[in-house]
Structure formats: structure tokens, C-alpha cells
Design an enzyme around this catalytic site. Structure first.
Site, PDB file in Angstrom:
ATOM      1  N   PRO A   1      -0.903  11.112  -2.665  1.00  0.00           N
ATOM      2  CA  PRO A   1       0.464  10.694  -2.296  1.00  0.00           C
ATOM      3  C   PRO A   1       1.333  10.382  -3.519  1.00  0.00           C
ATOM      4  CG  PRO A   1      -1.146   9.560  -0.939  1.00  0.00           C
ATOM      5  CD  PRO A   1      -1.916  10.268  -2.032  1.00  0.00           C
TER       6      PRO A   1
ATOM      7  N   GLU B   1       1.144   4.493  -2.732  1.00  0.00           N
ATOM      8  CA  GLU B   1       0.759   5.031  -4.035  1.00  0.00           C
ATOM      9  C   GLU B   1       1.935   5.630  -4.797  1.00  0.00           C
ATOM     10  OE1 GLU B   1      -1.118   5.303  -1.349  1.00  0.00           O
ATOM     11  OE2 GLU B   1      -2.924   4.243  -1.994  1.00  0.00           O
TER      12      GLU B   1
ATOM     13  N   HIS C   1     -13.207   9.224  -1.097  1.00  0.00           N
ATOM     14  CA  HIS C   1     -13.646   8.154  -1.988  1.00  0.00           C
ATOM     15  C   HIS C   1     -14.536   8.645  -3.131  1.00  0.00           C
ATOM     16  CE1 HIS C   1     -12.309   5.830   1.466  1.00  0.00           C
ATOM     17  NE2 HIS C   1     -12.363   4.731   0.749  1.00  0.00           N
TER      18      HIS C   1
ATOM     19  N   LEU D   1       0.839  -1.206   0.000  1.00  0.00           N
ATOM     20  CA  LEU D   1       0.000   0.000   0.000  1.00  0.00           C
ATOM     21  C   LEU D   1       0.869   1.250   0.000  1.00  0.00           C
ATOM     22  CD1 LEU D   1      -1.757  -2.342   1.203  1.00  0.00           C
ATOM     23  CD2 LEU D   1      -3.122  -0.532   2.239  1.00  0.00           C
TER      24      LEU D   1
ATOM     25  N   PHE E   1      -6.959   8.868  -3.168  1.00  0.00           N
ATOM     26  CA  PHE E   1      -5.677   8.258  -2.786  1.00  0.00           C
ATOM     27  C   PHE E   1      -4.570   8.601  -3.784  1.00  0.00           C
ATOM     28  CE2 PHE E   1      -8.230   4.366  -0.999  1.00  0.00           C
ATOM     29  CZ  PHE E   1      -8.895   5.218  -0.128  1.00  0.00           C
TER      30      PHE E   1
END
Lengths: 392, 336
Positions: free
Chosen positions: B89, B60, B129, B58, B86
Site C-alpha cells: 500500500p 502504510e 508475513h 494503520l 504490508f
């Protein structure tokens, strides 16, 4: 001396002595094969890695170290004379760069920062190409595939991920080459370097992390970056590490060869901390006298990477007048070529600004290029078109 | 023709690309065994192996940064960013590395990287999201940014993106993942409508309505509703957000004289502003009214119980159409 030989003996300002602020308490000794006085000392674990380095090879390394220093000094002078916009000196780090670069095969691939100009020299990068970016005559100096070295990265630590991805590709291809990534002590604080270590360990890729701990990230000392020795960080990622005297070209070679051999034979990544010192400023725009103790500089001058090889050659009776003249002539020739190439670089054309943004045409950019070409053409005089001020 | 969902169409396009080129490699979080949180990559790891469809840690920035290295090595990485929020990053690797590597190396190194991003709202998710970050990337030279609005395009454009030697951000409207449509899987993606082209969906004469991604369906519904009132809307599915196919939009506005642009992203500095300005520059004397934007508000993406107020709805779009037409609307009587 504010930093001991581990380079990290200092106590963080404000932190009580003996607290977590003290670094190197659990420190490993540096791998060293040549002392600062030029004495070849034996190391049972690492001697075998350089047993083929005889007198001739040692002389050749001395020649490289001298040439690399000469490039650096000449480029600094070119900057001072207004021929380069900026230059990041590597003064003092010659052994770390030459020793590691000379341990690689030509089909290994390097992703470095902007300071590894000595590595570029060892890879065979054209001297003019080394300066191209710093003169502002191109976005990059060379075709990475011509020397298997990516063009230098400016964003701190970003290249470690590129090297990791490249190594994933090597692994997928079933090849036996390796990727090597160079970065400084400051980069170890960046997320990208830590993410690179996670990925490299997870996928066990053929990669060497080569950290040149030159003690300073512009004005920030390494003790601000890490409460432990940098090499010790690797263990947390499940990556074996080595801590080597970065001013000892032979020790750097031994460590790099071990790491490369491990990667080549499926042993996964290795982290090397080469403990060295940036004798000059961060770049020619920097003034290290504002943040650095002159005594510290003196201490490190006594550990000069070139002087100790010279002393070793002298002990061996190899430092003849003829050899010294040869090395000097070589360095002079390199400097002459560097300067001539720099000054002779052709000026780019105005519309070059639009080149290579995309591989395929882009309607937005094509329109802007077309409009700017019309604007330039409106001056009628092609020579005047490049002068954008006061032309109307 | 096969009837399939949007998500299935992308899956089928990815499968085709994996079959056609051994250098295509998929990477992302949870894309392997699980098949992605939206199941877009369902079954691909099983069929192509863990070296072609890679479950990553995990991280990015690392997902994008290692794709850069793979591209250096001659691969064509297709990476999934699990959710729009997300991607931040990874922002540095996208805008400083992916976008600029070809320019930096003066054409020597190509970055044929496809970055898949499920984007947009309307699914009742918590924060991070449901965002629409496309404008950050349309502002960045060196990137191509596309989005799709129907299963056929989803199938075709993903393959065109992977074939592109330039990096492509492929925004997937996640609230449309379960929409069904006919997909011709025998289509030749090299001769199909290129991913850079906009498409006129419904022809009209009164107003040009520009939409993309999740709002295309809403825009078409608005056009249908407007037709009942005797208003003829020409709906354009932009498809490519960078570069925008201005020739198609311009031709439409020259005909209708009026422009409405709609997107879920906030208004300020958004793509709607760019389209409005560019069209004003290009066909000022053909415009009968100032271009109108119907967009999300300049707020962080709101919690789900109020997100329907943020997202442009059919009625808000029609209100915008009324403004462009000078008909009575919610802002009537308001100066400026």
C-alpha cells in the site's frame, strides 16, 4: 443547467431520483461575499475576516486575477505553438487560487497539484520557472525553500500526505506557521487524501486542506466521485469544513484566513471546498467537448471570477480608464516576460540526465554515466554527440 | 563487546541515532507503547517521548507520505513497515515520491528517510508475513537498499542508513531477530565498513557463493559442510542490494571462476538474475561455468507447512554448488 449553484445537483445516471445518488440534498449554502453580478453582500460570520480589504487591496486582487489569467492563456498559446509539451489550464479557477494564496504568510508552506500555477505566481515563483517542467527542460521549476512551496505534484493526492507530514514537523518544532495542501475533487477519491485526513485529525496538525472542486476529473464528473458534498466528507474524519464560492475571491480569502488562523493557533486542520469550475480542458491534450455540455460552460461563464470583481470595482467607481490601462499593462508585461523566458531557456546537457538521482555517489549509476560519456565522446564531435540518431 | 540479539542490536542502534540527532524521529504502527510487534523499538518511546517515537494510525501510504513531508521540514524519519507484505500500500509513496524527490527538485530537497522492513520467511506465519520484496525496490532509481545478517552489522548499518542523505530501505531478516552475537557499541559508524560494501565472510577457491540477509547463515553452514567434502567456498555477504558492490563479487569470481547466488525471493527478475548478468558481463572469460541461482520459487509465499520447500536450504545450496562445479547434482543429465 445541469449543475445548480451547489454544483452537485445532478443525479447519477441510472440512479433513481431522490436516492443516495442525489447529492447536495443536505447541502450547505456556499459562503459568498460577492455575487456573480458584482454586488458586495454582507455575511456576519465571514465579513470580519476581510474587513481590512479596502479599495486598494481589492484593486490589487483584480490585478493578480488578471495577471494569473493572462499567464494561463499565454502558456496555453505557447503549448499550441509547440513551445510547451503540455499545459494544465486553470482558466476559471483564478479566484480560488489567488484568494487562498494571498491569505498565507511567506513562512507557511504549500504542497499543491500541477494546476496551482496561480498559487505559484502569488508565492513569487519566477515566471520562467513556472514553465520549466512543461517545456521539458527540468524535473522541476524551482527550489521549494526559496518560495516555501513544493514543486507541483503529478500523482493525484500524494501531496496531501507530504503536507500532513510537514505540518507534523511544524508542530514538533513549536512553530506557528501552517501547511496548506491543494488538490482537486478527483483526488478526494484517492486513498492518500483519506489517509492524510486521518493523520491530520489524529495529530491535530496545523494544516489546511484546500479542495478545488472544479467539477471534473478529466472526463469524470464530481457526481461520480462522491455521493455527498465534498465538504461533508471531512466531518467523518473529525475535521471541520467550509464550503465556499470558489469564484468569489473575497469569500475564498475569508474562508482561508479562518482556516489558517485556526491552524496557527492550535485548532488543527480544516477542510475547504472551493466550488469552482474548470473552464478549459484538463490539459492541452484533452478534449472536453467529448464529455461536457456546452450549456454547463455557459452557466459557469456567467459566474466568472474576474468579471464579478470588475463589476464590483465598477459599482464602487474604481474602474477608471487609468486603472484599467495599468492592469492591462501589467498583464501584458507578465505575458511578455513569460514568453521570453520560455523561449530563452537553455537546453540541458546530455549528462544532466544523471544528475541528482542520489545525494552521494552510486556505483551503478556512476558506471552507466561513465559508459554513456564514453559513448558520446566516441563521436569525436561534441555537437554531434547530442544527436543520437543517424550519427553513425 | 556486548552479547545481544539481532533485535536488541537494532534497538541499540536506533537509540544511538535518537540520542545523536534531535531531528531523528521514529514512526510506525505499534512501535511506541508495545515496542513493535518484534519489540525492536522496545522502550524507545518511554525514553524519548511520543513526539520522537510516534505510534501512527494503520495506514502504510500515510506513514511513508508523512515521512516525505517531515523530510521536507528537515527531519530524518525512520519508519517501520510492520511486515514485508504490508509495504505494497505504500509502494507509490516509496517509488514515486521518496525515490524521486531529490531528482525532481534538482537536489534542493533531500529525503533522508530510513524504511525498516522485517522481511523473509521461516517463522511459520500466515500469508503477507514472510515475503521478500527487495527486487521491487532495487529496480527503483533513487533508493538505496540494504540488509544485514548479524547483530554487529544490524547495529552499525541502521545508524549509517539514518545518517545517509539518500532514502534507504533497511531489510531486517526477521527469522534472525533472536540470533545472538557480539556487538561493539563503541564502534565509529562513520569509519566502519560502509553500508554500500559487500563483505567476504569465508575465503575459498572453488566457488563464490553470494548471499544476503537471512540466508547468510545458511550459506556459511553450507560452506562448512562443503569443506568436509573438500570443496572450498568463498561466501560473500552482499549487505547492499542497491547498489551491489560488484567490485568485491567480481574479484572473488575472477579467483574462483564460479558463481552461485542465493535468495529467498522468487527467481524471475530477482536480484540473483541481476548479479548473474552483471558478473557475466564483467568477467565472462573468467567464468568456468554458467552462474547458478538457488532461490525461492516463483510462487506466492506458501503456507507454513510447506515453506521449508520454498526457502533455499543448506542442501539446495550445496546442490547449486555442485551444478556450478559440474559435479553430479539433481539436474544431472537434463539438457538446458
Amino acid at each position: 443547467m445541469s449543475t445548480d449553484e451547489t454544483g452537485q445537483g445532478g443525479t447519477r445516471a441510472g440512479a433513481p431520483a431522490g436516492s443516495a445518488g442525489t447529492q447536495g440534498a443536505s447541502g450547505r449554502n456556499l459562503i459568498q461575499l460577492i455575487t456573480p453580478e458584482g454586488e458586495r453582500i454582507s455575511h456576519p460570520e465571514f465579513d470580519p475576516w476581510v474587513k481590512d480589504i479596502g479599495d486598494e487591496q481589492l484593486c490589487s486582487l483584480y490585478e493578480d486575477l488578471t495577471a494569473v489569467r493572462r499567464i494561463d492563456v499565454e502558456a496555453t498559446a505557447l503549448q499550441r505553438q509547440g513551445e510547451l509539451g503540455l499545459w494544465p489550464p486553470l482558466l476559471g479557477q483564478e479566484a480560488a487560487q489567488v484568494g487562498s494564496a494571498r491569505s498565507l504568510r511567506q513562512d507557511d508552506f504549500i504542497f499543491s497539484s500541477y494546476r496551482e500555477n496561480g498559487v505559484a505566481y502569488c508565492r513569487g515563483v519566477d515566471l520562467t520557472d513556472i514553465l520549466r517542467v512543461w517545456r521539458g527542460n527540468g524535473s522541476s521549476g524551482w527550489d521549494p525553500y526559496s518560495v516555501n512551496m513544493a514543486t507541483p505534484q503529478i500523482i493525484i493526492g500524494a501531496q496531501t500526505l507530504h503536507a500532513t507530514g510537514y505540518a507534523m514537523g511544524i508542530q514538533n518544532d513549536g512553530a506557528d506557521s501552517v501547511a496548506v495542501t491543494y488538490f482537486g475533487d478527483g483526488a478526494t477519491s484517492e486513498g492518500d487524501v483519506n489517509e492524510a485526513m486521518v493523520f491530520a485529525a489524529s495529530f491535530q496538525v496545523p494544516l489546511v486542506f484546500f479542495c478545488s472542486n472544479n467539477h471534473w476529473a478529466i472526463s469524470e464528473p464530481v457526481r461520480l466521485q462522491s455521493h455527498v458534498q465534498l465538504a461533508d466528507r471531512a466531518a467523518g474524519f473529525g475535521i471541520p469544513s467550509l464550503r465556499v464560492d470558489g469564484n468569489d475571491v473575497l469569500a475564498v480569502m475569508a474562508a482561508t484566513r479562518l482556516a489558517v488562523d485556526r491552524a496557527r493557533h492550535g485548532g488543527g486542520p480544516t477542510f475547504i471546498e472551493a466550488v469552482t469550475y474548470r473552464m478549459g480542458p484538463h490539459t492541452t491534450a484533452d478534449d472536453p467537448t467529448r464529455y461536457r455540455d456546452a450549456n454547463e460552460l455557459e452557466d459557469w461563464a456567467a459566474k466568472d471570477p474576474i468579471d464579478r470583481v470588475k463589476a464590483l470595482l465598477d459599482r464602487k467607481g474604481l474602474l477608471t480608464g487609468q486603472f484599467q490601462q495599468h492592469v492591462k499593462d501589467k498583464a501584458d508585461a507578465v505575458a511578455r516576460e513569460l514568453r521570453a523566458g520560455c523561449i530563452a531557456m537553455p537546453e540541458p546537457e546530455p549528462l544532466d540526465v544523471f544528475k541528482n538521482v542520489y545525494s552521494a555517489p552510486n556505483s551503478w549509476l556512476d558506471r552507466q554515466q561513465d559508459h554513456y560519456a564514453r559513448y558520446l565522446a566516441s563521436f569525436g564531435d561534441p555537437a554531434g554527440a547530442t544527436s543520437q540518431e543517424g550519427a553513425r | 563487546m556486548t552479547r545481544m540479539t539481532f533485535a536488541r542490536a537494532i534497538n541499540s542502534g536506533l537509540r544511538k541515532s535518537l540520542e545523536n540527532d534531535p531531528k531523528v524521529i521514529l514512526m510506525g504502527e505499534d512501535i511506541g507503547v508495545l515496542g513493535g510487534v518484534f519489540r525492536v523499538t522496545d522502550g524507545l518511546q518511554k525514553d524519548f517521548g511520543t513526539h520522537r517515537v510516534v505510534d501512527t494510525p494503520l495506514a502504510e501510504s500515510a506513514i511513508i507520505g508523512t515521512a516525505v513531508g517531515l523530510a521536507y521540514r528537515g527531519y530524518r524519519p525512520v519508519v517501520e513497515i510492520q511486515f514485508d507484505g504490508f509495504i505494497y500500500p505504500a509502494f507509490d509513496q516509496i517509488v514515486s515520491q521518496v525515490a524521486k524527490m531529490h531528482y525532481r527538485t534538482q537536489g534542493a530537497v533531500k529525503m533522508p528517510i530510513t524504511i525498516r522492513v522485517p522481511f523473509g520467511g521461516g517463522i511459520g506465519s500466515p500469508e503477507h508475513h514472510s515475503e521478500s520484496p527487495e527486487a521491487y525496490f532495487t529496480h527503483t532509481s533513487g533508493l538505496r537498499v540494504v540488509t544485514v545478517s548479524n547483530p554487529q552489522d544490524a547495529y552499525t548499518v541502521i545508524q549509517q542508513a539514518i545518517l545517509s542523505d539518500d532514502p534507504v530501505l533497511y531489510f531486517e531478516p526477521k527469522r534472525r531477530y533472536h540470533d545472538k552475537g557480539d556487538v561493539d557499541e563503541t564502534i565509529d559508524v562513520r569509519t566502519a565498513l560502509p553500508m554500500g560494501a559487500a563483505r567476504v565472510l569465508t575465503e575459498g577457491t572453488d566457488v563464490t557463493l553470494v548471499a544476503y540477509g537471512p540466508l547468510v547463515r545458511t550459506a556459511r553452514d553450507a560452506a562448512t559442510a562443503a569443506a568436509d567434502e573438500g570443496i572450498s567456498i568463498e561466501v560473500i555477504d552482499l549487505r547492499s542490494l542497491a547498489p551491489v558492490d560488484y567490485a568485491t563479487v567480481e574479484a572473488s569470481v575472477r579467483k574462483t571462476g564460479r558463481l552461485v547466488v542465493t535468495h529467498e525471493a522468487g527467481q524471475s527478475g530477482g536480484l540473483g538474475a541481476e548479479v548473474a548478468a552483471s558478473i557475466t558481463e564483467r568477467c565472462f572469460y573468467h567464468l568456468e561455468a554458467a552462474p547458478v541461482r538457488v532461490t525461492g520459487f516463483d510462487v506466492p509465499y506458501p503456507y507454513s507447512k510447506v515453506e521449508m520447500h520454498h526457502l533455499p536450504s543448506l542442501d539446495r545450496i550445496l546442490d547449486g554448488v555442485d551444478r556450478a562445479l559440474g559435479r553430479p547434482n539433481s539436474l544431472s543429465g537434463l539438457e538446458g
